[in-house]
Write a protein that holds these residues in place. Structure first.
Motif, PDB file in Angstrom:
ATOM      1  N   GLN A 286      -4.150   0.773   6.691  1.00 36.66           N
ATOM      2  CA  GLN A 286      -4.095  -0.659   6.400  1.00 36.66           C
ATOM      3  C   GLN A 286      -3.889  -0.886   4.902  1.00 36.66           C
ATOM      4  O   GLN A 286      -3.075  -1.715   4.497  1.00 36.66           O
ATOM      5  N   ASN A 287      -4.629  -0.162   4.078  1.00 33.44           N
ATOM      6  CA  ASN A 287      -4.511  -0.325   2.640  1.00 33.44           C
ATOM      7  C   ASN A 287      -3.100   0.012   2.177  1.00 33.44           C
ATOM      8  O   ASN A 287      -2.497  -0.726   1.393  1.00 33.44           O
ATOM      9  N   VAL A 288      -2.565   1.119   2.664  1.00 37.20           N
ATOM     10  CA  VAL A 288      -1.222   1.536   2.264  1.00 37.20           C
ATOM     11  C   VAL A 288      -0.186   0.513   2.731  1.00 37.20           C
ATOM     12  O   VAL A 288       0.706   0.135   1.972  1.00 37.20           O
ATOM     13  N   TYR A 289      -0.315   0.050   3.944  1.00 40.96           N
ATOM     14  CA  TYR A 289       0.643  -0.924   4.473  1.00 40.96           C
ATOM     15  C   TYR A 289       0.707  -2.163   3.581  1.00 40.96           C
ATOM     16  O   TYR A 289       1.789  -2.596   3.164  1.00 40.96           O
ATOM     17  N   TYR A 290      -0.452  -2.744   3.296  1.00 41.87           N
ATOM     18  CA  TYR A 290      -0.478  -4.005   2.557  1.00 41.87           C
ATOM     19  C   TYR A 290      -0.130  -3.820   1.082  1.00 41.87           C
ATOM     20  O   TYR A 290       0.573  -4.660   0.509  1.00 41.87           O
TER      21      TYR A 290
ATOM     22  N   PHE B 186       5.934   2.436   3.509  1.00 44.23           N
ATOM     23  CA  PHE B 186       5.610   3.785   3.057  1.00 44.23           C
ATOM     24  C   PHE B 186       6.344   4.790   3.937  1.00 44.23           C
ATOM     25  O   PHE B 186       6.385   4.645   5.164  1.00 44.23           O
ATOM     26  N   ASP B 187       6.906   5.822   3.321  1.00 42.59           N
ATOM     27  CA  ASP B 187       7.624   6.860   4.060  1.00 42.59           C
ATOM     28  C   ASP B 187       6.660   8.019   4.330  1.00 42.59           C
ATOM     29  O   ASP B 187       6.471   8.893   3.489  1.00 42.59           O
ATOM     30  N   TYR B 188       6.066   8.007   5.514  1.00 43.26           N
ATOM     31  CA  TYR B 188       5.074   9.030   5.866  1.00 43.26           C
ATOM     32  C   TYR B 188       5.696  10.415   5.959  1.00 43.26           C
ATOM     33  O   TYR B 188       5.034  11.398   5.619  1.00 43.26           O
ATOM     34  N   ASN B 189       6.939  10.524   6.392  1.00 45.41           N
ATOM     35  CA  ASN B 189       7.599  11.834   6.454  1.00 45.41           C
ATOM     36  C   ASN B 189       7.790  12.421   5.059  1.00 45.41           C
ATOM     37  O   ASN B 189       7.506  13.599   4.830  1.00 45.41           O
ATOM     38  N   ARG B 190       8.277  11.624   4.141  1.00 50.44           N
ATOM     39  CA  ARG B 190       8.497  12.099   2.776  1.00 50.44           C
ATOM     40  C   ARG B 190       7.151  12.465   2.120  1.00 50.44           C
ATOM     41  O   ARG B 190       7.028  13.470   1.440  1.00 50.44           O
TER      42      ARG B 190
ATOM     43  N   VAL C  88      -0.558   2.668  -4.854  1.00 51.68           N
ATOM     44  CA  VAL C  88       0.373   1.818  -5.590  1.00 51.68           C
ATOM     45  C   VAL C  88      -0.272   1.531  -6.944  1.00 51.68           C
ATOM     46  O   VAL C  88      -1.375   0.976  -6.982  1.00 51.68           O
ATOM     47  N   PRO C  89       0.368   1.929  -8.043  1.00 50.87           N
ATOM     48  CA  PRO C  89      -0.284   1.819  -9.358  1.00 50.87           C
ATOM     49  C   PRO C  89      -0.877   0.446  -9.666  1.00 50.87           C
ATOM     50  O   PRO C  89      -2.033   0.355 -10.089  1.00 50.87           O
ATOM     51  N   ALA C  90      -0.131  -0.610  -9.445  1.00 54.21           N
ATOM     52  CA  ALA C  90      -0.609  -1.948  -9.798  1.00 54.21           C
ATOM     53  C   ALA C  90      -1.720  -2.443  -8.879  1.00 54.21           C
ATOM     54  O   ALA C  90      -2.433  -3.392  -9.231  1.00 54.21           O
ATOM     55  N   LEU C  91      -1.890  -1.811  -7.728  1.00 55.39           N
ATOM     56  CA  LEU C  91      -2.868  -2.275  -6.741  1.00 55.39           C
ATOM     57  C   LEU C  91      -3.921  -1.214  -6.407  1.00 55.39           C
ATOM     58  O   LEU C  91      -4.601  -1.318  -5.389  1.00 55.39           O
ATOM     59  N   THR C  92      -4.059  -0.221  -7.258  1.00 55.89           N
ATOM     60  CA  THR C  92      -5.094   0.797  -7.082  1.00 55.89           C
ATOM     61  C   THR C  92      -6.183   0.551  -8.115  1.00 55.89           C
ATOM     62  O   THR C  92      -5.888   0.371  -9.306  1.00 55.89           O
ATOM     63  N   ALA C  93      -7.426   0.556  -7.668  1.00 54.98           N
ATOM     64  CA  ALA C  93      -8.546   0.305  -8.570  1.00 54.98           C
ATOM     65  C   ALA C  93      -8.598   1.342  -9.690  1.00 54.98           C
ATOM     66  O   ALA C  93      -8.458   2.543  -9.435  1.00 54.98           O
ATOM     67  N   ALA C  94      -8.799   0.860 -10.903  1.00 53.33           N
ATOM     68  CA  ALA C  94      -8.892   1.763 -12.057  1.00 53.33           C
ATOM     69  C   ALA C  94     -10.021   2.767 -11.869  1.00 53.33           C
ATOM     70  O   ALA C  94      -9.884   3.936 -12.254  1.00 53.33           O
ATOM     71  N   SER C  95     -11.117   2.338 -11.250  1.00 52.84           N
ATOM     72  CA  SER C  95     -12.248   3.246 -11.033  1.00 52.84           C
ATOM     73  C   SER C  95     -11.857   4.411 -10.128  1.00 52.84           C
ATOM     74  O   SER C  95     -12.316   5.537 -10.321  1.00 52.84           O
ATOM     75  N   LEU C  96     -10.994   4.166  -9.140  1.00 54.34           N
ATOM     76  CA  LEU C  96     -10.541   5.231  -8.248  1.00 54.34           C
ATOM     77  C   LEU C  96      -9.582   6.164  -8.983  1.00 54.34           C
ATOM     78  O   LEU C  96      -9.676   7.386  -8.853  1.00 54.34           O
TER      79      LEU C  96
ATOM     80  N   GLN D   7       9.036   4.289  -5.661  1.00 59.34           N
ATOM     81  CA  GLN D   7      10.275   4.247  -4.875  1.00 59.34           C
ATOM     82  C   GLN D   7      10.546   5.575  -4.147  1.00 59.34           C
ATOM     83  O   GLN D   7      11.162   5.570  -3.091  1.00 59.34           O
ATOM     84  N   THR D   8      10.071   6.692  -4.700  1.00 62.52           N
ATOM     85  CA  THR D   8      10.345   7.988  -4.075  1.00 62.52           C
ATOM     86  C   THR D   8       9.604   8.163  -2.751  1.00 62.52           C
ATOM     87  O   THR D   8       9.967   9.025  -1.962  1.00 62.52           O
ATOM     88  N   LEU D   9       8.557   7.357  -2.519  1.00 60.17           N
ATOM     89  CA  LEU D   9       7.775   7.471  -1.280  1.00 60.17           C
ATOM     90  C   LEU D   9       7.930   6.264  -0.368  1.00 60.17           C
ATOM     91  O   LEU D   9       7.079   6.015   0.486  1.00 60.17           O
ATOM     92  N   LEU D  10       9.020   5.525  -0.542  1.00 55.34           N
ATOM     93  CA  LEU D  10       9.264   4.348   0.284  1.00 55.34           C
ATOM     94  C   LEU D  10      10.431   4.593   1.225  1.00 55.34           C
ATOM     95  O   LEU D  10      11.367   5.332   0.889  1.00 55.34           O
ATOM     96  N   LEU D  11      10.375   3.946   2.401  1.00 52.77           N
ATOM     97  CA  LEU D  11      11.503   4.011   3.317  1.00 52.77           C
ATOM     98  C   LEU D  11      12.674   3.291   2.669  1.00 52.77           C
ATOM     99  O   LEU D  11      12.506   2.240   2.045  1.00 52.77           O
ATOM    100  N   ARG D  12      13.844   3.861   2.843  1.00 55.82           N
ATOM    101  CA  ARG D  12      15.031   3.273   2.212  1.00 55.82           C
ATOM    102  C   ARG D  12      15.771   2.388   3.152  1.00 55.82           C
ATOM    103  O   ARG D  12      15.695   2.407   4.301  1.00 55.82           O
TER     104      ARG D  12
END
Length: 158
Positions: A11-15, A25-29, A133-141, A153-158
C-alpha cells in the motif's frame, strides 16, 4: 552467497509512487535488482484485500515473481475512514527473519519502521536496505537504514 529477506509494504509503495510519479512500481525490475547475486531466504508482499479481480491478478503476478503475498481484509469504518496497515505484521516477520538473513530489505517510506531498522542493525547486526520514494520517505527511516535506495524512474513501469 549473501542471504536476503524482502518485506514490501504494498500500500505504501503504491500510493507514494503514484503520488510522486503518476506511475506504478516495477516489481520485476525491483526483484532483479535486489536479488542479483543473493540467495532469497523469504520475500513477503503485504497487501490489503478488497476482493476485486484486478487486485487478484496483481497478487498472482507478485506470487509468480517470488513473493509470498500476505493479505488483510479492507475495513471501512462507520465514520468513512479505512483501516488496513501491516506495520505490526511486517515488524514481527522482519525480526524473525533477521536471524536467517544477512540483509533485510524493507520497501516502504513509513517512518514507523525506523525503530525496526535500528533494532535489526543494532541488536541483530544485520544490514537494512530501505527502498522508498525520496520525497515521501521519512527522514528517520532513511537515517535508520544501513543504505537507502531511492525508488526513481529506474524502478517504475514504463
Amino acid at each position: 552467497m549473501e542471504k536476503v529477506a524482502i518485506f514490501v509494504d504494498v500500500q505504501n509503495v503504491y500510493y507514494t509512487v503514484r503520488d510522486a510519479y503518476g506511475k506504478h512500481f516495477d516489481y520485476n525490475r525491483f526483484w532483479a535488482q535486489v536479488t542479483a547475486g543473493r540467495e532469497v531466504v523469504k520475500a513477503f508482499a503485504y497487501a490489503i484485500d478488497r476482493g476485486d479481480q484486478k487486485q487478484r491478478e496483481f497478487q498472482r503476478i507478485l506470487r509468480t515473481i517470488g513473493f509470498e503475498v500476505k493479505l488483510k481484509p479492507f475495513i471501512q469504518r462507520a465514520d468513512g475512514s479505512a483501516k488496513g496497515d501491516w506495520d505490526v505484521g511486517i515488524t514481527l516477520d522482519a525480526i524473525e527473519y533477521a536471524q536467517k538473513a544477512d540483509v533485510i530489505v524493507l520497501v516502504s517510506g513509513d517512518g514507523d519502521f525506523d525503530l525496526l531498522a535500528n533494532k535489526i542493525r543494532e541488536v541483530h547486526g544485520r544490514l537494512v536496505e530501505v527502498y522508498g520514494v525520496p520525497a515521501l520517505t521519512a527522514a528517520s527511516l532513511i537515517n535508520a537504514a544501513s543504505t537507502f535506495q531511492p525508488i526513481d524512474q529506474t524502478l517504475l513501469l514504463r
